[in-house]
Design a protein around this motif. Structure first.
Motif, PDB file in Angstrom:
ATOM      1  N   GLU A   2       0.799  -1.224   0.000  1.00 31.14           N
ATOM      2  CA  GLU A   2       0.000   0.000   0.000  1.00 31.14           C
ATOM      3  C   GLU A   2       0.832   1.276   0.000  1.00 31.14           C
ATOM      4  O   GLU A   2       0.499   2.209  -0.736  1.00 31.14           O
ATOM      5  CB  GLU A   2      -0.953   0.021   1.197  1.00 31.14           C
ATOM      6  N   LYS A  80      -7.404  -0.789  -4.274  1.00 30.37           N
ATOM      7  CA  LYS A  80      -7.516  -1.883  -3.309  1.00 30.37           C
ATOM      8  C   LYS A  80      -8.728  -2.757  -3.616  1.00 30.37           C
ATOM      9  O   LYS A  80      -8.666  -3.980  -3.517  1.00 30.37           O
ATOM     10  CB  LYS A  80      -7.621  -1.324  -1.889  1.00 30.37           C
ATOM     11  N   TRP A  81      -9.839  -2.141  -4.021  1.00 27.35           N
ATOM     12  CA  TRP A  81     -11.037  -2.903  -4.361  1.00 27.35           C
ATOM     13  C   TRP A  81     -10.786  -3.769  -5.591  1.00 27.35           C
ATOM     14  O   TRP A  81     -11.177  -4.939  -5.626  1.00 27.35           O
ATOM     15  CB  TRP A  81     -12.208  -1.957  -4.597  1.00 27.35           C
ATOM     16  N   ILE A  83      -7.888  -4.888  -6.695  1.00 27.34           N
ATOM     17  CA  ILE A  83      -6.968  -5.973  -6.333  1.00 27.34           C
ATOM     18  C   ILE A  83      -7.678  -7.065  -5.556  1.00 27.34           C
ATOM     19  O   ILE A  83      -7.490  -8.248  -5.824  1.00 27.34           O
ATOM     20  CB  ILE A  83      -5.755  -5.406  -5.541  1.00 27.34           C
ATOM     21  N   SER A  84      -8.510  -6.685  -4.599  1.00 25.52           N
ATOM     22  CA  SER A  84      -9.214  -7.695  -3.813  1.00 25.52           C
ATOM     23  C   SER A  84     -10.267  -8.423  -4.641  1.00 25.52           C
ATOM     24  O   SER A  84     -10.560  -9.593  -4.402  1.00 25.52           O
ATOM     25  CB  SER A  84      -9.864  -7.067  -2.583  1.00 25.52           C
ATOM     26  N   PHE A  85     -10.845  -7.751  -5.631  1.00 25.08           N
ATOM     27  CA  PHE A  85     -11.863  -8.354  -6.482  1.00 25.08           C
ATOM     28  C   PHE A  85     -11.261  -9.444  -7.375  1.00 25.08           C
ATOM     29  O   PHE A  85     -11.859 -10.480  -7.585  1.00 25.08           O
ATOM     30  CB  PHE A  85     -12.540  -7.273  -7.336  1.00 25.08           C
ATOM     31  N   ALA A  87      -8.269 -10.930  -6.814  1.00 25.31           N
ATOM     32  CA  ALA A  87      -7.332 -11.822  -6.104  1.00 25.31           C
ATOM     33  C   ALA A  87      -7.996 -13.110  -5.681  1.00 25.31           C
ATOM     34  O   ALA A  87      -9.128 -13.310  -5.561  1.00 25.31           O
ATOM     35  CB  ALA A  87      -6.765 -11.111  -4.880  1.00 25.31           C
TER      36      ALA A  87
END
Length: 87
Positions: A2, A80-81, A83-85, A87
């Motif tokens: 981050e 971040k959203w 990447i998390s979506f 990943a």
């Protein structure tokens, strides 16, 4: 990871900061006055008859800084959203 993304966003958004700067301030003198008023105590400005100029100048500078921070935070949240979506 981050902090690296945040640093990249801070640097990549320099053109956006310039647009925000010229949207809020009229000219270079307006920017300089806002910075000057930010370091001048309100009491001094009051006795010089520049109290409201001081308040407006401080508000403009605060709005600029806040807008720049919001741009980076929103972009960081979007990344971040994403990447998390995926990943």
């Amino acid at each position: 990871m981050e902090p690296i993304i945040a640093i990249v966003l801070l640097i990549a958004n320099i053109p956006v900061y310039k647009k925000i700067l010229w949207f809020i301030f009229r000219d270079r003198e307006d920017i300089n006055n806002s910075i000057k008023y930010s370091f001048t105590p309100d009491l001094f400005s009051f006795f010089k008859g520049e109290y409201w100029k001081d308040r407006v100048g401080e508000a403009k500078l605060t709005a600029f800084i806040f807008s720049c921070v919001v741009v980076v935070v929103v972009e960081l949240l979007i990344i971040k959203w994403i990447i998390s979506f995926f990943a």
